[in-house]
Scaffold this active site. Sequence first.
Site, PDB file in Angstrom:
ATOM      1  N   GLY A  27       0.821  -1.206   0.000  1.00 28.22           N
ATOM      2  CA  GLY A  27       0.000   0.000   0.000  1.00 28.22           C
ATOM      3  C   GLY A  27       0.851   1.249   0.000  1.00 28.22           C
ATOM      4  N   TYR A 180      -9.926 -16.492   5.545  1.00 28.59           N
ATOM      5  CA  TYR A 180      -9.137 -15.580   4.713  1.00 28.59           C
ATOM      6  C   TYR A 180      -9.421 -15.831   3.235  1.00 28.59           C
ATOM      7  CZ  TYR A 180      -5.193 -13.242   2.503  1.00 28.59           C
ATOM      8  OH  TYR A 180      -4.414 -12.433   1.705  1.00 28.59           O
TER       9      TYR A 180
END
Length: 314
Positions: A27, A180
């Site tokens: 990110g 997940y």
Amino acid sequence: MTGWTASDIPDQSGRTAVVTGANSGIGYVTARELARRGARVILACRSGERGTRALERLRTEVPGAEAEFRRLDLGDLDSVREFAASYDSDDSDERGDGLDLLINNAGVMALPYRQTADGFETQFGVNHLGHFALTGLLLPRLLRTPGARVVTVSSGLHALANIDIGDLNSERNYRRWIAYGRSKTANLLFIHELARRLAAAGSDVVAAAAHPGYAETNLQSAGPKMEGRKAVERVVSIGNRILAQPATAGALPTLYAATAPGIRPDSFTGPRFLGWQGSPAKSWRAKWTRDDTAGERLWEASEGLTKISPDFDG
């Protein structure tokens, strides 16, 4: 796509990008490289301390970068609404009211069972529902911006499990890796359905997905750290050093999906070599991530859970 690197990112001057989870890992690299190419970048992060530190680092590495930090906790829908409201009320935006890039990057992985502020299982709540809500609330800005894109970061580990529409919050039997995988499948189904609805609305906004392969980030160690499993933390650290590619490489599929010409709606970009490492390339995805019925059912369930209904009329 062979050999595509961050130096191939087209000029982003005049464009605005929101990057979630931009304080570290892929990110941060995504935000930095977009800023390096001239974009105005908003670092949307949960922690004020880490977000501010990331902003200072970015401004050091990219002198003159137009970047800012805004707090966003994807595990709290009130925070998501506040972020969107502050964006809409920002009168300082000299570039108008558009949003060119929304990078849904933030995520958590294989955590012990926890719930978000709104009572959702954390992996599903953060990885999918938080980004579903954020995208829905920012959609009017995206629709008003020619050439806008939404890029959601999934994972090759979506192959671990399809969603269970009757147990989206894993209340019956929680297994962290299955949960997940389901959350990452949800990411791909979300992009699939978003692309379909954008096309039906006649919009040119591109909804695409990407994954980093195996990249060295803080994601892998978060679960063991929460539980105080020091031995597992050490194993993860060693594995990252030996097997993982750096975050600078892991961010390339996201950057490609966000900026390269000709990206198609509902595409899935990942590393070229076995989906593990290498330059960006078209990635394999499980057939269940292109299921129209499942995408529609997940969308409707997400609207019900978040109480947010994206408006495609702009």
